[in-house]
Scaffold this motif. Sequence first.
Motif, PDB file in Angstrom:
ATOM      1  N   SER A 123       0.835  -1.209   0.000  1.00 13.53           N
ATOM      2  CA  SER A 123       0.000   0.000   0.000  1.00 13.53           C
ATOM      3  C   SER A 123       0.864   1.250   0.000  1.00 13.53           C
ATOM      4  N   GLU A 124       2.074   1.121   0.485  1.00  9.46           N
ATOM      5  CA  GLU A 124       3.065   2.212   0.454  1.00  9.46           C
ATOM      6  C   GLU A 124       4.048   1.910  -0.670  1.00  9.46           C
ATOM      7  N   ALA A 125       3.678   2.253  -1.883  1.00  9.28           N
ATOM      8  CA  ALA A 125       4.496   1.910  -3.041  1.00  9.28           C
ATOM      9  C   ALA A 125       4.372   2.982  -4.114  1.00  9.28           C
ATOM     10  N   ASP A 126       5.322   2.988  -5.007  1.00 10.67           N
ATOM     11  CA  ASP A 126       5.240   3.800  -6.220  1.00 10.67           C
ATOM     12  C   ASP A 126       4.365   3.017  -7.197  1.00 10.67           C
ATOM     13  N   PHE A 127       3.122   3.416  -7.352  1.00 11.89           N
ATOM     14  CA  PHE A 127       2.168   2.629  -8.134  1.00 11.89           C
ATOM     15  C   PHE A 127       2.518   2.608  -9.628  1.00 11.89           C
ATOM     16  N   GLU A 128       3.091   3.685 -10.128  1.00 16.03           N
ATOM     17  CA  GLU A 128       3.495   3.693 -11.543  1.00 16.03           C
ATOM     18  C   GLU A 128       4.645   2.711 -11.766  1.00 16.03           C
ATOM     19  N   LEU A 129       5.608   2.708 -10.860  1.00 13.00           N
ATOM     20  CA  LEU A 129       6.696   1.726 -10.936  1.00 13.00           C
ATOM     21  C   LEU A 129       6.130   0.316 -10.875  1.00 13.00           C
ATOM     22  N   ALA A 130       5.167   0.097  -9.998  1.00 14.96           N
ATOM     23  CA  ALA A 130       4.568  -1.228  -9.866  1.00 14.96           C
ATOM     24  C   ALA A 130       3.913  -1.660 -11.172  1.00 14.96           C
ATOM     25  N   ALA A 131       3.121  -0.784 -11.768  1.00 10.06           N
ATOM     26  CA  ALA A 131       2.408  -1.134 -12.998  1.00 10.06           C
ATOM     27  C   ALA A 131       3.377  -1.413 -14.139  1.00 10.06           C
ATOM     28  N   GLN A 132       4.368  -0.566 -14.291  1.00  9.94           N
ATOM     29  CA  GLN A 132       5.364  -0.772 -15.348  1.00  9.94           C
ATOM     30  C   GLN A 132       6.103  -2.094 -15.147  1.00  9.94           C
ATOM     31  N   SER A 133       6.463  -2.392 -13.910  1.00 12.29           N
ATOM     32  CA  SER A 133       7.191  -3.624 -13.603  1.00 12.29           C
ATOM     33  C   SER A 133       6.336  -4.849 -13.881  1.00 12.29           C
ATOM     34  N   ILE A 134       5.059  -4.776 -13.532  1.00 13.48           N
ATOM     35  CA  ILE A 134       4.158  -5.903 -13.746  1.00 13.48           C
ATOM     36  C   ILE A 134       4.000  -6.197 -15.232  1.00 13.48           C
ATOM     37  N   VAL A 135       3.742  -5.188 -16.025  1.00 10.67           N
ATOM     38  CA  VAL A 135       3.500  -5.389 -17.456  1.00 10.67           C
ATOM     39  C   VAL A 135       4.735  -5.958 -18.147  1.00 10.67           C
ATOM     40  N   ASP A 160      -6.995  -0.971  -6.832  1.00  6.30           N
ATOM     41  CA  ASP A 160      -7.731  -0.354  -7.927  1.00  6.30           C
ATOM     42  C   ASP A 160      -6.816   0.501  -8.800  1.00  6.30           C
ATOM     43  N   HIS A 161      -5.935   1.239  -8.169  1.00  8.70           N
ATOM     44  CA  HIS A 161      -5.028   2.123  -8.912  1.00  8.70           C
ATOM     45  C   HIS A 161      -4.079   1.306  -9.786  1.00  8.70           C
ATOM     46  N   VAL A 162      -3.437   0.308  -9.201  1.00  8.92           N
ATOM     47  CA  VAL A 162      -2.452  -0.492  -9.947  1.00  8.92           C
ATOM     48  C   VAL A 162      -3.132  -1.291 -11.056  1.00  8.92           C
ATOM     49  N   LEU A 163      -4.265  -1.887 -10.754  1.00 10.83           N
ATOM     50  CA  LEU A 163      -4.974  -2.667 -11.766  1.00 10.83           C
ATOM     51  C   LEU A 163      -5.370  -1.798 -12.952  1.00 10.83           C
ATOM     52  N   GLN A 164      -5.917  -0.637 -12.664  1.00 13.00           N
ATOM     53  CA  GLN A 164      -6.340   0.262 -13.745  1.00 13.00           C
ATOM     54  C   GLN A 164      -5.156   0.662 -14.624  1.00 13.00           C
ATOM     55  N   ARG A 165      -4.037   0.969 -13.993  1.00 14.70           N
ATOM     56  CA  ARG A 165      -2.866   1.391 -14.770  1.00 14.70           C
ATOM     57  C   ARG A 165      -2.274   0.221 -15.569  1.00 14.70           C
ATOM     58  N   VAL A 166      -2.276  -0.973 -15.008  1.00 18.81           N
ATOM     59  CA  VAL A 166      -1.793  -2.151 -15.742  1.00 18.81           C
ATOM     60  C   VAL A 166      -2.662  -2.398 -16.969  1.00 18.81           C
ATOM     61  N   VAL A 167      -3.957  -2.238 -16.821  1.00 19.77           N
ATOM     62  CA  VAL A 167      -4.863  -2.404 -17.967  1.00 19.77           C
ATOM     63  C   VAL A 167      -4.528  -1.387 -19.053  1.00 19.77           C
ATOM     64  N   GLN A 168      -4.313  -0.142 -18.672  1.00 19.56           N
ATOM     65  CA  GLN A 168      -3.970   0.893 -19.645  1.00 19.56           C
ATOM     66  C   GLN A 168      -2.671   0.551 -20.386  1.00 19.56           C
ATOM     67  N   LEU A 169      -1.655   0.181 -19.641  1.00 19.59           N
ATOM     68  CA  LEU A 169      -0.358  -0.128 -20.247  1.00 19.59           C
ATOM     69  C   LEU A 169      -0.446  -1.362 -21.144  1.00 19.59           C
ATOM     70  N   THR A 170      -1.231  -2.332 -20.722  1.00 21.75           N
ATOM     71  CA  THR A 170      -1.370  -3.558 -21.515  1.00 21.75           C
ATOM     72  C   THR A 170      -2.036  -3.264 -22.851  1.00 21.75           C
ATOM     73  N   LYS A 171      -3.029  -2.400 -22.837  1.00 21.08           N
ATOM     74  CA  LYS A 171      -3.717  -2.033 -24.084  1.00 21.08           C
ATOM     75  C   LYS A 171      -2.786  -1.316 -25.055  1.00 21.08           C
ATOM     76  N   GLU A 172      -1.738  -0.699 -24.522  1.00 22.70           N
ATOM     77  CA  GLU A 172      -0.801   0.049 -25.376  1.00 22.70           C
ATOM     78  C   GLU A 172       0.272  -0.843 -26.004  1.00 22.70           C
ATOM     79  N   LEU A 173       0.385  -2.077 -25.550  1.00 24.15           N
ATOM     80  CA  LEU A 173       1.427  -2.959 -26.067  1.00 24.15           C
ATOM     81  C   LEU A 173       1.177  -3.302 -27.535  1.00 24.15           C
ATOM     82  N   GLN A 174       2.253  -3.320 -28.311  1.00 21.28           N
ATOM     83  CA  GLN A 174       2.129  -3.705 -29.716  1.00 21.28           C
ATOM     84  C   GLN A 174       2.397  -5.196 -29.841  1.00 21.28           C
ATOM     85  N   VAL A 175       1.380  -5.926 -30.276  1.00 22.21           N
ATOM     86  CA  VAL A 175       1.467  -7.369 -30.466  1.00 22.21           C
ATOM     87  C   VAL A 175       1.458  -7.655 -31.965  1.00 22.21           C
ATOM     88  N   GLY A 176       2.424  -8.459 -32.428  1.00 24.01           N
ATOM     89  CA  GLY A 176       2.464  -8.736 -33.859  1.00 24.01           C
ATOM     90  C   GLY A 176       3.686  -9.530 -34.255  1.00 24.01           C
TER      91      GLY A 176
END
Length: 519
Positions: free
Chosen positions: A299-311, A337-353
């Motif tokens: 709960s005490e974390a850099d949420f943007e760092l967390a989301a980027q690291s997860i993706v 909620d914050h981390v999940l939402q940001r992970v979803v956003q970053l995942t949608k931006e990934l280029q798959v191909g």
Amino acid sequence: MTQLPKYVTEPLTDFTVEENRKAYEQALEKVNAQLGETYPLIINGEKVQTETFLTSYNPAKKTEVVGHVSKADQALAEKAMQAADATFATWSKTPAEERAAILLRAAAITKERRHEMSAWMTLEAGKPWAEADGDTAEAIDFMEYYARQMLELKDGKPVQSRNGEKNTFEYRSLGVGVVISPWNFPFAIMAGTTVAAVVAGNTVVLKPASTTPVIAYKFMEILEEAGLPKGVVNYLPGPGAEVGDYLVDHPRTRFISFTGSRDVGLRINERASKISEGQIWIKRVIAEMGGKDTIVVDSEADFELAAQSIVKSAFGFSGQKCSACSRVVVVGDEAYDHVLQRVVQLTKELQVGDPQNGDTFMATVIDDKAFAKVTSYFDVAKEEGRIVVGGEADDSTGYFVQPTVVADVAPKARLMQEEIFGPIVAFSKATTFEEALAVANNTEYGLTGAIISTNDEHIERAKEDFFVGNLYINRGCTGAIVGYQPFGGYNMSGTCSKAGGPDFIGLHLQSKSISKALV
């Protein structure tokens, strides 16, 4: 050999530099021009063509043949074993300096052929540029690092002597090793496990993964150019149930170095424990067998760092890494909620191909079997949670699975327990940090894990109680670097052999204590 410079890792290629992009595109052109060729076995330095073949396909273009590789049978496995056994008598007596010099020459040749070797992995394993480049860099690192490690061990280690007695502690080579390498790091792990055995004075029968045998053949070319004597490494692709079992069971096999699934690793370990007629030693097993890896977000974390690291950790190379993040445990409703939402956003931006496109982040899974297994978890995900992004796949031209995030999954659900080995990550919520740590430890695996937190007390707790072989703090859980983060895990993740670390060469040696009375 003169004093070697200090070990440093091979830098990754910056593909934002136009010159580097053009070089990789040229390498792809060169490799594409060689698709469909036929490759022999290599036994005692001789090229052996067989009547049956393993056919390697491009997973992004599933009907495109990368190469046809001769397929070994038990008779050829026996021939390879005899060659390795006979060569051991001379290779084990070769000075460590000469063995290390061959590794360093192989590393230098690989640097010259770097983009070519990476391009083979783009075609044969579906690795995007950055993933393939990292694989090749790691292979170079293994050669450079293990050469230096052997030079440190060649004279043994100091022990105590006393009046009237001189004592020494020395190392001796083991014998013939069977190296069974994986398809997900078809160059780095295949080369690393092979050269570790070789520089320690052992000989090898190399059985590469059946889906990626061509890159292993290209490595054999490098070893030959580097001056490795014939018979030291024997290249023997073939079916695991026939050739692999035969080699594991063989009485002259001294050790098995395996990287792959838990089930196959346990099977190898069981077979290796049984004594074959004529066997006079206990076979040594070096195994890395997979993981179910968790990133804990406090709960005490850099949420943007967390989301980027997860993706990055979940979807790099389509999640086909034993270290990949397949579970996320977040402490607290707001953080979740914050981390999940940001992970979803970053995942949608990934280029798959297509991995041949330099802008592709994620491509395919390796083959039809992997595609069927990974996509079967979509139904599981719908039962155990809710798919918030992804959940789609298409195998019409290649084995493409979209990066998938599943929310609200219970800690003991299948998605949180079973190794999927694909681009699916499950999210679970914890109310306290202690609960999150308990969830992280509730699997049979113990390979990698990460904690994202600014709470020093929680970080210290994780260092003590997060039960994994590789723990990362405020970064993702993939990307161990040779010589910096020795790699290997606990429990069903394997023998914690720590590839790329100071103990790894020692697993390929046996020690000898010599005591001489001074008269």
